[in-house]
Scaffold this motif. Structure first.
Motif, short mmCIF file in Angstrom:
data_model
loop_
_atom_site.label_atom_id
_atom_site.label_comp_id
_atom_site.label_asym_id
_atom_site.label_seq_id
_atom_site.Cartn_x
_atom_site.Cartn_y
_atom_site.Cartn_z
N GLU A 163 3.30 16.65 -18.34
CA GLU A 163 2.35 17.54 -17.75
C GLU A 163 2.97 17.16 -15.97
OE1 GLU A 163 0.03 20.51 -17.15
OE2 GLU A 163 -0.03 19.45 -19.04
N ILE A 164 3.18 18.53 -15.41
CA ILE A 164 3.94 18.64 -14.08
C ILE A 164 2.60 17.76 -13.22
CG2 ILE A 164 4.57 19.55 -12.15
CD1 ILE A 164 5.52 21.82 -13.94
N PHE A 165 3.18 16.64 -12.34
CA PHE A 165 2.19 16.09 -11.32
C PHE A 165 2.98 15.68 -10.32
CE2 PHE A 165 3.66 12.40 -13.74
CZ PHE A 165 3.70 11.32 -12.78
N ARG A 166 2.22 15.39 -9.34
CA ARG A 166 2.71 14.90 -7.78
C ARG A 166 2.15 13.46 -7.67
NH1 ARG A 166 5.18 17.28 -3.83
NH2 ARG A 166 4.48 19.36 -4.37
N ASP A 167 3.31 12.81 -7.57
CA ASP A 167 3.21 11.02 -7.42
C ASP A 167 2.27 10.96 -6.03
OD1 ASP A 167 3.45 8.28 -6.57
OD2 ASP A 167 4.71 8.38 -8.41
N LYS A 168 0.83 10.18 -6.27
CA LYS A 168 0.16 9.98 -5.38
C LYS A 168 0.82 8.85 -4.26
CE LYS A 168 -2.85 6.58 -7.43
NZ LYS A 168 -4.28 6.39 -7.72
N PHE A 169 1.72 8.46 -4.59
CA PHE A 169 2.35 7.25 -3.57
C PHE A 169 3.57 7.82 -2.92
CE2 PHE A 169 0.31 4.48 -6.88
CZ PHE A 169 -0.73 4.08 -6.07
N THR A 170 4.51 8.54 -3.72
CA THR A 170 5.75 8.87 -3.29
C THR A 170 5.68 10.33 -2.90
OG1 THR A 170 6.70 9.51 -5.61
CG2 THR A 170 6.96 7.28 -4.62
N LYS A 171 4.73 10.97 -3.28
CA LYS A 171 4.59 12.51 -3.14
C LYS A 171 5.68 13.19 -3.57
CE LYS A 171 1.06 11.59 -0.30
NZ LYS A 171 -0.02 11.11 -1.09
N GLU A 172 6.30 12.62 -4.73
CA GLU A 172 7.19 13.36 -5.31
C GLU A 172 6.78 14.13 -6.52
OE1 GLU A 172 11.43 12.32 -8.03
OE2 GLU A 172 10.43 10.95 -6.54
N LEU A 173 7.53 15.23 -6.65
CA LEU A 173 6.83 16.22 -7.89
C LEU A 173 7.69 15.88 -9.12
CD1 LEU A 173 4.75 18.71 -8.41
CD2 LEU A 173 6.72 19.94 -7.97
N GLU A 205 2.01 -1.90 -14.84
CA GLU A 205 1.36 -1.65 -16.11
C GLU A 205 0.14 -0.95 -15.93
OE1 GLU A 205 -0.47 -4.16 -19.91
OE2 GLU A 205 1.43 -4.98 -18.95
N ASN A 206 -0.65 -1.08 -14.89
CA ASN A 206 -1.94 -0.47 -14.67
C ASN A 206 -1.60 0.85 -14.22
OD1 ASN A 206 -3.86 -2.49 -15.37
ND2 ASN A 206 -3.63 -3.36 -13.22
N ARG A 207 -0.78 1.33 -13.69
CA ARG A 207 -0.34 2.63 -13.21
C ARG A 207 0.10 3.35 -14.53
NH1 ARG A 207 -0.51 6.87 -10.34
NH2 ARG A 207 1.39 7.83 -9.75
N VAL A 208 1.02 2.90 -15.37
CA VAL A 208 1.20 3.52 -16.34
C VAL A 208 0.16 3.87 -17.23
CG1 VAL A 208 2.40 3.12 -18.90
CG2 VAL A 208 3.48 2.39 -16.72
N LYS A 209 -0.70 2.93 -17.43
CA LYS A 209 -2.24 3.04 -18.39
C LYS A 209 -2.75 4.27 -17.69
CE LYS A 209 -2.93 -1.50 -20.05
NZ LYS A 209 -3.65 -2.74 -20.00
N ASP A 210 -2.91 4.30 -16.23
CA ASP A 210 -3.72 5.49 -15.54
C ASP A 210 -3.05 6.71 -16.04
OD1 ASP A 210 -5.28 6.69 -13.53
OD2 ASP A 210 -3.72 6.75 -12.49
N LEU A 211 -1.55 6.89 -15.84
CA LEU A 211 -1.11 8.11 -15.80
C LEU A 211 -1.12 8.67 -17.48
CD1 LEU A 211 2.15 7.44 -13.94
CD2 LEU A 211 0.48 8.82 -13.18
N VAL A 212 -0.80 7.66 -18.43
CA VAL A 212 -1.15 8.13 -19.76
C VAL A 212 -2.60 8.63 -20.00
CG1 VAL A 212 -1.29 7.02 -22.14
CG2 VAL A 212 0.67 6.43 -20.61
N SER A 213 -3.71 7.87 -19.60
CA SER A 213 -5.08 8.29 -19.81
C SER A 213 -5.20 9.44 -19.28
CB SER A 213 -5.99 7.21 -19.26
OG SER A 213 -6.00 7.26 -17.92
N ARG A 214 -4.88 10.07 -18.20
CA ARG A 214 -4.84 11.36 -17.57
C ARG A 214 -4.10 12.41 -18.30
NH1 ARG A 214 -3.68 9.38 -11.71
NH2 ARG A 214 -3.33 11.68 -11.49
N GLY A 215 -3.07 11.87 -19.18
CA GLY A 215 -2.24 12.76 -19.80
C GLY A 215 -1.17 13.45 -19.19
N LEU A 216 -0.73 12.82 -18.18
CA LEU A 216 0.53 12.99 -17.52
C LEU A 216 1.96 12.70 -17.82
CD1 LEU A 216 -1.09 12.66 -13.91
CD2 LEU A 216 -0.86 14.75 -15.14
N VAL A 217 1.84 11.58 -18.61
CA VAL A 217 3.09 10.65 -19.12
C VAL A 217 2.78 10.42 -20.55
CG1 VAL A 217 3.87 10.18 -16.66
CG2 VAL A 217 2.71 8.69 -18.38
N GLU A 218 4.00 10.22 -21.25
CA GLU A 218 3.72 9.40 -22.49
C GLU A 218 4.54 8.01 -22.53
OE1 GLU A 218 4.87 11.80 -25.88
OE2 GLU A 218 6.87 12.17 -25.10
N ALA A 219 4.20 7.03 -22.97
CA ALA A 219 5.06 5.73 -23.12
C ALA A 219 6.06 6.03 -23.97
CB ALA A 219 4.16 4.60 -23.47
#
Length: 110
Positions: free
Chosen positions: A7-17, A29-43
């Protein structure tokens, strides 16, 4: 850990789209879990490759954990973070009685 953007998203740290299909390497690892739980990425790969380490002892293969546990049973110091060479050196240094006890603990001898 490698992840793939679903899912298209903008990184809250780097501001990269990030666009769909882009693969990223994220070490937190916590960042990965957060992004996966929000449906933005898949491992793309497991957290840790659970390849079991094996050691060759007494002409047989044993899992490292089994060897470490057996050494602890016979009263020798051993940990999972010890290098293979160190474990083998410690086993070679055992006297005859301790070696026999180790073989028993590993199930080689009754």
């Amino acid at each position: 850990m490698k992840v793939k953007v679903i899912e298209i998203f903008r990184d809250k740290f780097t501001k990269e789209l990030y666009q769909i299909g882009k693969e990223l390497e994220i070490t937190d690892e916590n960042r990965v879990k957060d992004l996966v739980s929000r449906g933005l990425v898949e491992a793309l790969e497991e957290k840790k490759k659970e390849s079991k380490e094996t050691l060759s002892l007494f002409e047989q293969e044993f899992e490292k954990k089994a060897v470490v546990d057996a050494l602890k049973v016979i009263g020798e110091k051993a940990t999972m973070n010890m290098k293979e060479e160190t474990l083998i050196a410690n086993i070679v240094a055992l006297d005859e009685e301790k070696t026999k006890a180790l073989k028993t603990a590993l199930g080689i001898e009754a």
